[in-house]
Design a protein around this motif. Sequence first.
Motif, short mmCIF file in Angstrom:
data_model
loop_
_atom_site.label_atom_id
_atom_site.label_comp_id
_atom_site.label_asym_id
_atom_site.label_seq_id
_atom_site.Cartn_x
_atom_site.Cartn_y
_atom_site.Cartn_z
N PHE A 1 -19.98 3.28 13.11
CA PHE A 1 -21.12 3.04 14.02
C PHE A 1 -20.20 2.72 15.37
O PHE A 1 -19.41 2.10 15.60
CB PHE A 1 -21.61 1.60 13.77
N VAL A 2 -20.90 3.36 16.49
CA VAL A 2 -20.34 3.28 17.88
C VAL A 2 -21.31 2.68 18.87
O VAL A 2 -20.78 1.48 19.31
CB VAL A 2 -20.33 4.65 18.46
N ALA A 3 -22.59 2.73 18.71
CA ALA A 3 -23.49 2.16 19.70
C ALA A 3 -24.96 2.45 19.42
O ALA A 3 -25.15 3.58 18.78
CB ALA A 3 -23.37 2.65 21.12
N SER B 1 -32.53 0.56 20.95
CA SER B 1 -34.07 0.70 20.42
C SER B 1 -34.58 1.60 21.46
O SER B 1 -34.63 1.51 22.58
CB SER B 1 -34.56 -0.67 20.39
N TRP B 2 -35.63 2.42 20.93
CA TRP B 2 -36.50 3.37 21.79
C TRP B 2 -37.24 2.60 22.69
O TRP B 2 -37.29 3.07 23.75
CB TRP B 2 -36.84 4.59 20.93
N SER B 3 -38.07 1.93 22.32
CA SER B 3 -39.22 1.26 23.21
C SER B 3 -38.83 0.27 24.27
O SER B 3 -38.96 0.36 25.51
CB SER B 3 -40.27 0.84 22.23
N ARG B 4 -37.79 -0.56 23.67
CA ARG B 4 -37.55 -1.88 24.65
C ARG B 4 -35.95 -1.65 25.15
O ARG B 4 -35.60 -2.29 25.95
CB ARG B 4 -37.50 -3.23 23.85
N GLY B 5 -35.20 -0.41 24.79
CA GLY B 5 -34.05 -0.57 25.17
C GLY B 5 -33.05 -1.60 24.75
O GLY B 5 -31.92 -1.45 25.49
N ASN B 6 -33.10 -2.32 23.71
CA ASN B 6 -31.85 -3.24 23.31
C ASN B 6 -30.87 -2.28 22.92
O ASN B 6 -30.91 -1.23 22.35
CB ASN B 6 -32.67 -4.04 22.13
N THR B 7 -29.61 -2.84 23.30
CA THR B 7 -28.48 -1.96 22.88
C THR B 7 -27.49 -2.92 22.12
O THR B 7 -27.60 -4.01 21.99
CB THR B 7 -27.78 -1.51 24.20
N LEU B 8 -26.74 -2.18 21.19
CA LEU B 8 -25.79 -2.88 20.54
C LEU B 8 -24.39 -2.14 20.31
O LEU B 8 -24.79 -0.66 20.32
CB LEU B 8 -26.24 -2.94 18.93
N TYR B 9 -23.22 -2.50 20.66
CA TYR B 9 -21.96 -1.82 20.62
C TYR B 9 -21.02 -2.13 19.63
O TYR B 9 -20.96 -3.43 19.25
CB TYR B 9 -21.37 -1.92 21.79
N ALA B 10 -20.13 -1.49 19.24
CA ALA B 10 -18.90 -1.66 18.19
C ALA B 10 -18.25 -2.36 19.26
O ALA B 10 -17.86 -1.97 20.47
CB ALA B 10 -18.59 -0.76 17.66
N ASP B 11 -17.16 -3.31 18.73
CA ASP B 11 -16.26 -4.00 19.47
C ASP B 11 -15.48 -3.06 20.10
O ASP B 11 -14.84 -3.15 21.29
CB ASP B 11 -15.66 -5.06 18.53
#
Length: 124
Positions: free
Chosen positions: A47-49, A52-62
């Motif tokens: 996983f890199v990043a 969420s499509w509707s709210r735009g929340n994001t998550l990233y690998a360290d």
Amino acid sequence: QVQLVESGGGTVQAGGSLRLSCSASGRTYSSYAMGWFRQAPGKEREFVAGISWSRGNTLYADSVKGRFTISRDNAKITVYLQMNSLSPEDTAVYYCAGRTSRTIATMTTLYDYWGQGTQVTVSS
């Protein structure tokens, strides 16, 4: 069915930047979460990043936090991955993935659709 097509890969020197794009077509819905993964030779896909499509929340690998930025354009049904300060360790095939859920996931098994991948090579 959803089709995902990545573009924007290539070769860049260490410290450089690239922007990957992932265009979606077919039965796309606003509730899809999207992710970018990568796979280096001899290694598992990671996983890199995610976004969420509707709210735009994001998550990233360290490993990419602070260097990579994921974003999306709902009108164009496209997801982007801006990659800055690239290093040779970022060399991999990068894949775009989508899942029929609002929630970002980091496991490959939780994604339903995958693109064909685009090669990113960072030279030292």
